[in-house]
Design an enzyme around this catalytic site. Sequence first.
Site, PDB file in Angstrom:
ATOM      1  N   SER A   1       0.876  -1.153   0.005  1.00 34.93           N
ATOM      2  CA  SER A   1       0.078  -0.257  -0.061  1.00 34.93           C
ATOM      3  C   SER A   1       0.849   1.188  -0.049  1.00 34.93           C
ATOM      4  CB  SER A   1      -0.917   0.018   1.120  1.00 34.93           C
ATOM      5  OG  SER A   1      -1.481   1.170   1.255  1.00 34.93           O
TER       6      SER A   1
ATOM      7  N   TYR B   1      -1.371  -0.537  10.260  1.00 34.49           N
ATOM      8  CA  TYR B   1      -1.603  -0.880   8.912  1.00 34.49           C
ATOM      9  C   TYR B   1      -0.491  -0.612   7.918  1.00 34.49           C
ATOM     10  CZ  TYR B   1      -3.667  -1.152   4.091  1.00 34.49           C
ATOM     11  OH  TYR B   1      -3.780  -1.599   2.660  1.00 34.49           O
TER      12      TYR B   1
END
Length: 264
Positions: free
Chosen positions: A156, A170
């Site tokens: 990501s 995350y």
Amino acid sequence: MAMPEKRYVLITGGSRGIGAACALVCARQGWDVAVNYTQDGAAAQSVVEQVQALGRHAVAVQADVADEAAVIAMFEILDAGLGRHSVLAGLINNAGVVDKACRVEDMTGERLQRMFAINVFGTFYATRQAVLRMSTRRAAPGSNRGRGGAVVNISSVAARLGGAGQYVDYAASKGAIDTFTYGLARELATEGVRVNGVRPGIIDTEIHASGGQPGRARQLAATIPVQRPGTAQEVAEAAAWLLSDAASYSTGAVIDVSGGRSCG
Ligand code: NAP
């Protein structure tokens, strides 16, 4: 690298979103597909049927990637099932989760354990099993194993942005995935296995609802240089290219698919 005619790719978290899109793009490019999921068997079966409609073999296989025993069992099921039709030559480590937005001081140990168990350990567990089957270092005469392959890790852009105030856990888990990609690529560079990654930006999938913000992708459109969220299909196209023989000289690469949203 001489590859057998029929090859299959295992896609973790392939039942919806980016994983499901990867399944269909890969099938169109000639791959058989194993669709991993945890909860939604009906959704995974629907992806299997869409792959089969494209003329490829496909199977759904349940396993929580955070459970190493379950991951080992999944690969053994595939060896005996889809592996009779084609050779494992691809792995897309796509399964991943977010949690509710909060600051680091409010993140419980339980939350952190889950985040890293799925996003990081799950990637290691699945990749270990894939490397045992794909690396030419493990090749045995007359065996279907050890013929090489490719791994694609779904990271990501959060790995670089950091997720401050919302998802630092995350973001850090995805930073670990990028480092994993760089290291493993070099470890396997002479063993017929390429390892690459894709860093999506804000993609319109159900992951945002699971983090308590169903409208997040559209709400953030104005913060993205191209002024819109991406689609799962756009991420899948990059992953499928990295998986393919067209990317034969790429290893240790991570491609941003983020509409220009890639740094500070
Ligand atoms: P999604 O729509 O929430 O889909 C997640 C998939 O992962 C589902 O198929 C789910 O299956 C599966 N899954 C969840 N936990 C699992 C586990 N423990 N073991 C095996 N499978 C599991 O997510 P997405 O947006 O497509 O995201 C896919 C990947 O892209 C993730 O790694 C995510 O971090 C990354 N990413 C997404 C975005 C974005 O904006 N969407 C941006 C950057 C990176 P079940 O439903 O059966 O549980």
